[in-house]
Scaffold this active site. Structure first.
Site, PDB file in Angstrom:
ATOM      1  N   HIS A  72     -20.900 -46.752 -18.740  1.00  0.00           N
ATOM      2  CA  HIS A  72     -21.355 -48.021 -19.292  1.00  0.00           C
ATOM      3  C   HIS A  72     -21.984 -48.876 -18.183  1.00  0.00           C
ATOM      4  CE1 HIS A  72     -17.551 -47.396 -21.968  1.00  0.00           C
ATOM      5  NE2 HIS A  72     -18.558 -46.649 -22.388  1.00  0.00           N
ATOM      6  N   TYR A 135     -10.577 -54.765 -13.433  1.00  0.00           N
ATOM      7  CA  TYR A 135     -11.884 -55.175 -12.932  1.00  0.00           C
ATOM      8  C   TYR A 135     -12.166 -56.645 -13.226  1.00  0.00           C
ATOM      9  CZ  TYR A 135     -13.133 -53.613 -17.717  1.00  0.00           C
ATOM     10  OH  TYR A 135     -13.173 -53.402 -19.076  1.00  0.00           O
TER      11      TYR A 135
END
Length: 476
Positions: A72, A135
């Site tokens: 992605h 993240y």
């Protein structure tokens, strides 16, 4: 197994901007501790992680070994690390450019992290059970944002997954992503250039060209003084704003209505752009003026000299400069006596020479011309070289001259008698004026050492004038 006692360090990769970090992890019999993200240390000189301004923290927990996710690419930056467990990570550059399709793989555990720039495809496969993949991102998720995906099994990328893809858990959506030949590359962040209809705006269009990610906006396209400017664009999609819009009617600014308009355009609009740039991590480029000084300095003005504007126009430009310097990523270019594609002093003198009119021109204002194509090239140079943010003087180089001397050069270069131009003082020139006249700095000479040190060498003013008039002669 997590490695203890590393020093904080970075390693570059074949993908531009993709940076691997080794993190200090401190452990004993009780467990371990690390500073996963430490802004001051990680953006310090020698580490050079971008100060990317995270706004959201996400965690993906994975039960089983072999859980595989990706590839992605989102329109924001990511700082990826592992809280527990271990992963094999694969990253593919899906941005427009020469590095499109470049691949990098490595393993991450709690002692390693990676910074993933916008547009680089991100994927991973868990190598231990109960892995927590975390993240930081510098934008909030949006359904309206542009995303790019790549199939995990793409033959061109040829990622060597530790566990074959036919033996692991993958979502049906990830299995359906396109192959590299079918991927639409992610374009760069958008560049907005305001004041596109002015002399500098036209030069910027010629310099930057027509690209889908470059937006040229005139007053009719974007009202910088509007109360809803914050919502006029999805500003997180923009990486740079070049503000070439300004109120420049120096004398009219001394009138009641002009004063209001000057402050609205040169201060109010600039304040709004500064707020938008600060909130969205945008680099803001702004063009200032010699009018922020009173002209009393016998030496060339440096970027650190105290401001001392004389009139309303100069005061608004000085206020705009002060606002711009609060933006974390800013370039303020101080310039003087701008000449480009439009009505200006050089064109007026050339027209008078051609029509047989003998002008009187002030001889007690001294400075250097600045040609808009040079100014546009300088702006592009600062952006592309990622020069240190701050204030830069940018004019032509060479010996300063008065308006009178420049007018004589125009006459001479266009094949007319320079003696037809006669000198006059500023005070005498405006004696008969019935309208307000703004005070002008008598000396507009800037030191150019800083811009030269950045790697940009301004063109000599006399050469620039000759080039400019040559273009105009051909156009006639």
């Amino acid at each position: 197994m997590t490695v203890f006692g590393k020093q904080l360090s970075v390693t570059s990769t074949p993908i531009p901007g993709l940076i691997v970090l080794d993190l200090p992890v401190h452990g004993d019999s009780r467990g371990w501790f690390k500073e996963n993200w430490q802004r001051e240390k990680m953006t310090a000189e020698g580490i050079d992680l971008p100060d990317f301004g995270p706004v959201q923290n996400n965690i993906s927990f994975n039960d089983a070994v072999g859980t595989t996710r990706g590839i992605h690419a989102e329109p924001w930056d990511k700082y990826v690390s592992v809280a527990t467990g271990r992963i094999f990570g694969a990253w593919v550059d899906l941005r427009e450019g020469d590095s499109f399709g470049a691949v990098f793989t490595t393993e991450l555990d709690p002692s390693r992290a990676i910074f993933v720039p916008r547009g680089v495809g991100n994927s991973y496969q868990t190598l231990e059970p109960d892995t927590a993949y975390t993240y930081l991102v510098n934008d909030h998720w949006s359904a309206d944002a542009t995303y790019t995906f790549l199939n995990l099994a793409d033959d061109t990328a040829a990622i060597e997954w530790p566990i074959p893809l036919d033996q692991v858990e993958i979502s049906a959506k990830d299995l359906a992503h396109p192959r590299l030949a079918e991927v639409v590359p992610m374009p760069p962040k958008r560049i907005l250039i305001t004041g596109a209809g002015g002399q500098l705006g036209r030069a910027l269009r010629a310099e930057f060209g027509e690209q889908p990610w470059i937006e040229y906006a005139g007053r009719e396209d974007l009202d910088l003084t509007a109360a809803d400017l914050d919502g006029a664009r999805r500003w997180r999609d923009y990486g740079v704003i070049i503000n070439a819009a300004a109120y420049t009617k120096v004398d009219l600014a001394e009138t009641p209505d002009g004063r209001v308009d000057a402050w609205a355009a040169n201060v109010g609009a600039v304040a709004a752009l500064a707020r938008i740039a600060s909130d969205n991590g945008i680099t803001l480029v702004h063009v200032s003026s010699d009018y922020v000084f009173d002209g009393s300095n016998d030496d060339a003005y440096t970027e650190t000299d105290a401001l001392s504007p004389l009139g309303v126009y100069g005061q608004t430009k000085a206020a705009g400069d002060a606002l711009l310097t609060t933006v974390p990523r800013h370039y303020v270019l101080r310039t003087s006596w701008v000449i480009g594609d439009g009505n200006n002093f050089v064109r007026t003198m050339a027209s008078l020479a051609e029509r047989g009119i003998n002008p009187r021109v002030v001889d007690d204002q001294v400075g250097r011309l600045t040609f808009t194509d040079d100014l546009a090239r300088g702006i592009r140079h600062l952006l592309e070289t990622r020069a240190p943010y701050g204030i830069y003087n940018l004019t032509s180089s060479g010996e300063p001259a008065s308006w009178f001397e420049i007018a004589r050069s125009v006459f001479e270069m266009t094949g007319h008698d320079a003696e037809r131009v006669s000198p006059v003082s500023t005070q005498e020139y405006f004696t008969s004026s019935s309208s307000p006249v703004a005070p002008r700095p008598s000396r507009a000479v800037f030191a150019l050492g800083k811009i030269v040190q950045s790697g940009f060498n301004p063109r000599d003013a006399h050469t620039g004038l000759r080039d400019y008039l040559g273009v105009q002669r051909d156009a006639r």
